[in-house]
Design an enzyme around this catalytic site. Structure first.
Site, PDB file in Angstrom:
ATOM      1  N   GLU A  42     -10.599 -65.687 -54.339  1.00 25.07           N
ATOM      2  CA  GLU A  42     -10.204 -65.122 -53.795  1.00 25.07           C
ATOM      3  C   GLU A  42     -10.808 -63.881 -53.639  1.00 25.07           C
ATOM      4  OE1 GLU A  42      -6.059 -63.099 -53.464  1.00 25.07           O
ATOM      5  OE2 GLU A  42      -5.716 -63.491 -54.636  1.00 25.07           O
ATOM      6  N   HIS A  73       1.803 -73.100 -53.770  1.00 27.59           N
ATOM      7  CA  HIS A  73       1.512 -71.475 -53.819  1.00 27.59           C
ATOM      8  C   HIS A  73       2.397 -70.416 -52.833  1.00 27.59           C
ATOM      9  CE1 HIS A  73      -1.872 -68.861 -55.332  1.00 27.59           C
ATOM     10  NE2 HIS A  73      -1.287 -68.014 -54.901  1.00 27.59           N
TER      11      HIS A  73
END
Length: 369
Positions: A219, A17
Site C-alpha cells: 500500500e 478488509h
C-alpha cells in the site's frame, strides 16, 4: 448490458478488509464524544462525516492514519467496543454483505483499563449481538474478527494467545452459529520503514498453531515489502496494489519475480480503491491498479477499508470498479467467490454462503439481463 449501480448493490458482497475503528457511524462518534466530554468534529452527522473524509483525503498514508486518533479514543471501554462492533455487523448486513471480517488493533484499546483479552471479548460480544439481530430480522451474515499487530510497536505473542482462545473453530456456546469468533491475525500501521519480518516469530507460531494470517503490504511500499510479508507468512495481502510495480508494461505486463510468486500461489489481494485514492496510490479509479491486476489474472477481493474516512461502503466500491472496468455479472461473481474462498472463517460457513446465496443471486441477476 451495462450493470446499473442498483443491480450491483443488490448482489451479495464479501468483505475481507474493513477496519473496526474506521467504520464508526457519524452519529456514534457524536454520542460517544459527548459521553466522554469531548467536542465532536461537528454538530450533526453530516458535519462529522465531512470532517473525517476531508481530514483523511491527504494523499499520504501517515496523514490518513492520523484520523484514527479520534475514533480510537472513543473505543476504550467494553460498552464502547461492544456498541461499535454490534453496529459493524448491522451496517454490513444493511449494505448487502453476507460475509465480513472486521480487523482492529487491540493494543490501541487498553487506555480505559481493559486488558487485551477483555477488549477482544467486548468486540466479540458486540459482533454476536449484531449477528443475532440480523438473524432475528430474517437476514443472513457470517462475521469474524481479525486481530492486528501494529508495525511500529514491538513484536509479542499476546495476540496469538488470545486468537487461540477465541479462534474460529465452530459454534461457540451462547453465540449465533454465524458469529465466527477470531478468524485470524493481521499486521497494520505504517508500512515504509517497518518490515513485516520484525514479527516473524509471532506469525510463525500462529501458522504453526493453525491460525490464519493476512498482512498489510503493498500500500505505502512496493514489491519488496510484499515479498517480506509473504516470507513472514501472509496468506492474503491487505491492499497489495503496488504489486503492479512488478509488472512490465513494455512486455505485455510480464510478471516480475514477486508478482509471479503472488500469481502462482494465488495470494488474494484485498483491494480497497477509494482509500487508495486518498493515500496517493492513484488519482482516479481509472488509473487504479485494480484493472491491470484483474486483467493479469490475480486473485482479487473488493472491500471498503475505512467506511467513515473514505465515506464509502463495499457496495459503492464494487460499483465504482465495475462501472469503470465495465464488469458484468460474471466478473462480479468471480470476485465474490474468490473473496469467499479466501475468507478465514470455517469452511462449512463459507461454502454454504457460496452455494445458497452467492451463486443463486448471480444466476438470478443473469436471468434479469
Amino acid at each position: 448490458m451495462h450493470l446499473t449501480r442498483a443491480r450491483i448493490a443488490a448482489l451479495p458482497k464479501i468483505v475481507l478488509h474493513d477496519h473496526l475503528d474506521g467504520g464508526l457511524r457519524p452519529a456514534t462518534v457524536i454520542d460517544l464524544s459527548r459521553e466522554l466530554g469531548i467536542d465532536p468534529p461537528g454538530t450533526d452527522a453530516q458535519q462529522v462525516a465531512d470532517w473525517f473524509h476531508d481530514a483523511a483525503d491527504s494523499g499520504s498514508l501517515p496523514s490518513y492514519l492520523s484520523t484514527f486518533e479520534r475514533t480510537v479514543a472513543l473505543m476504550q471501554t467494553a460498552p464502547q467496543l461492544r456498541r461499535v462492533a454490534r453496529e459493524f455487523a448491522l451496517d454490513m448486513a444493511a449494505d448487502g454483505v453476507v460475509y465480513a471480517e472486521t480487523r482492529w488493533a487491540p493494543h490501541q484499546h487498553t487506555e480505559g483499563a481493559l486488558s487485551l483479552a477483555e477488549a477482544v471479548q467486548a468486540v466479540q460480544d458486540g459482533l454476536d449481538e449484531g449477528v443475532a439481530a440480523v438473524e432475528a430480522g430474517g437476514g443472513r451474515i457470517v462475521v469474524g474478527q481479525l486481530l492486528c499487530y501494529l508495525r511500529h510497536l514491538d513484536p509479542s505473542e499476546d495476540l496469538v494467545e488470545i486468537a487461540l482462545a477465541l479462534r474460529a473453530a465452530g459454534p461457540r456456546e451462547g453465540a449465533p452459529a454465524a458469529s465466527a469468533g477470531v478468524v485470524g491475525l493481521d499486521l497494520a500501521g505504517p508500512e515504509a520503514g517497518f518490515p513485516a519480518s520484525r514479527f516473524a516469530a509471532p506469525f510463525a507460531r500462529a501458522r504453526a498453531e493453525g491460525l490464519r494470517v493476512t498482512l498489510h503490504a503493498g500500500e505505502a511500499d512496493g514489491p519488496a515489502s510484499i515479498a517480506d510479508a509473504l516470507d513472514t507468512g501472509a496468506e492474503r495481502l491487505g491492499h497489495g496494489v503496488r504489486l503492479v510495480e512488478d509488472l512490465d508494461p513494455a512486455h505485455g505486463d510480464a510478471l516480475g519475480p514477486v508478482a509471479a510468486r503472488v500469481h502462482r500461489e494465488r495470494i488474494c489481494l484485498e483491494v480497497c480503491p477509494s482509500s487508495n485514492l486518498q493515500t496517493g496510490v492513484a488519482a482516479t479509479i481509472a488509473e487504479h491498479p485494480v484493472g491491470r491486476l484483474h486483467r493479469a489474472g490475480f486473485a482479487l477481493a473488493l472491500s471498503s477499508d475505512n467506511r467513515l474516512m473514505s465515506r464509502t461502503r463495499t457496495s459503492r466500491e464494487t460499483s465504482l470498479v465495475a462501472q469503470e472496468l465495465d464488469w458484468g455479472v460474471d466478473e462480479l461473481e468471480q470476485v465474490a467467490l474468490t473473496a469467499l474462498a479466501n475468507g478465514f472463517a470455517p469452511a462449512p460457513l463459507r461454502e454454504a454462503l457460496a452455494e445458497e446465496v452467492v451463486r443463486p443471486a448471480h444466476a438470478a441477476a443473469r436471468r434479469q439481463l
